[in-house]
Write an enzyme that holds these catalytic residues in place. Structure first.
Site, PDB file in Angstrom:
ATOM      1  N   HIS A   1      -2.689   9.703  -6.479  1.00  0.00           N
ATOM      2  CA  HIS A   1      -1.781   9.573  -5.106  1.00  0.00           C
ATOM      3  C   HIS A   1      -2.352   7.959  -4.285  1.00  0.00           C
ATOM      4  O   HIS A   1      -3.337   7.886  -4.197  1.00  0.00           O
ATOM      5  CB  HIS A   1      -3.342  10.497  -4.098  1.00  0.00           C
ATOM      6  CG  HIS A   1      -2.172  11.435  -2.982  1.00  0.00           C
ATOM      7  ND1 HIS A   1      -2.464  10.521  -1.605  1.00  0.00           N
ATOM      8  CD2 HIS A   1      -1.222  11.583  -2.534  1.00  0.00           C
ATOM      9  CE1 HIS A   1      -0.854  11.092  -0.711  1.00  0.00           C
ATOM     10  NE2 HIS A   1      -0.947  11.540  -0.595  1.00  0.00           N
TER      11      HIS A   1
ATOM     12  N   GLU B   1      -2.480   7.347  -1.234  1.00  0.00           N
ATOM     13  CA  GLU B   1      -4.330   7.333  -0.180  1.00  0.00           C
ATOM     14  C   GLU B   1      -5.209   7.203  -1.104  1.00  0.00           C
ATOM     15  O   GLU B   1      -6.284   6.370  -0.700  1.00  0.00           O
ATOM     16  CB  GLU B   1      -3.906   8.731   0.975  1.00  0.00           C
ATOM     17  CG  GLU B   1      -4.167   8.337   1.993  1.00  0.00           C
ATOM     18  CD  GLU B   1      -3.588  10.166   2.882  1.00  0.00           C
ATOM     19  OE1 GLU B   1      -5.056   9.942   2.934  1.00  0.00           O
ATOM     20  OE2 GLU B   1      -3.239  10.086   3.998  1.00  0.00           O
TER      21      GLU B   1
ATOM     22  N   CYS C   1      -1.512   4.624   8.223  1.00  0.00           N
ATOM     23  CA  CYS C   1      -1.708   5.173   9.654  1.00  0.00           C
ATOM     24  C   CYS C   1      -2.987   5.106  10.185  1.00  0.00           C
ATOM     25  O   CYS C   1      -4.070   4.939   9.314  1.00  0.00           O
ATOM     26  CB  CYS C   1      -2.128   7.031   8.817  1.00  0.00           C
ATOM     27  SG  CYS C   1      -2.631   8.415  10.116  1.00  0.00           S
TER      28      CYS C   1
END
Length: 170
Positions: free
Chosen positions: A134, A136, A106
């Site tokens: 996680h 990210e 992203c």
């Protein structure tokens, strides 16, 4: 509420849809499948949505945890990096192994990665709020040298921080 205020009903659409970065990542996988055919490998689930992941699997996407999970006979097949981003070591490994990689990170996540790099260039230590494990968080922490970023998950973690008043933090 006093007599001059009116009540307000707020309705949230369900489902609310995806952000632009997630839409982009899904389109990247779909276009890779259209252009190169199945299988297209995707490192980690492209997004946190079981329906989307299932639909992409049906089309020929193969979700893997690590690049080493790609069978040797498929090493030339496309591998897509998820919207969550990856540590710098992942594209480096893909290049070393002559893999064809497509970055679907992203743009907002990429912006966080670049900001982390800039803080390190300034000599700052980063306090990063997130959840261990996680994708990210792993991707962002993997943008900077080990020991230059500290993950803070809870209020208890804050109490355990060992920085002095002269430490340059970001």
């Amino acid at each position: 509420m006093d007599s001059t205020q009116q009540s307000l009903n707020l309705y949230l659409a369900a489902p609310r849809g995806f952000c632009a970065g997630v839409d982009r990542a899904i389109q990247i996988v779909e276009r890779a499948l259209d252009k190169f055919g199945a299988p297209v490998y995707v490192r980690h689930e492209i997004v946190h949505n079981d329906l989307v992941v299932s639909e992409l699997r049906e089309k020929g996407a193969v979700f893997i945890d690590e690049l080493s999970d790609i069978p040797p006979e498929d090493i030339a097949r496309p591998v897509v990096f998820s919207a969550h981003g990856v540590p710098k070591s992942v594209p480096e490994e893909a290049n070393q192994r002559n893999m064809f990689s497509i970055d679907a990170t992203c743009p907002l996540v990429s912006k966080v990665h670049r900001q982390a790099e800039r803080q390190i260039e300034k000599g700052q230590h980063i306090l990063f709020i997130g959840h261990a494990g996680h994708p990210e968080v792993i991707g962002t922490m993997g943008q900077v040298p080990e020991g230059r970023i500290t993950l803070v998950e809870t209020i208890d973690d804050v109490a355990e921080l060992d920085f002095g008043p002269d430490d340059d933090l970001s």
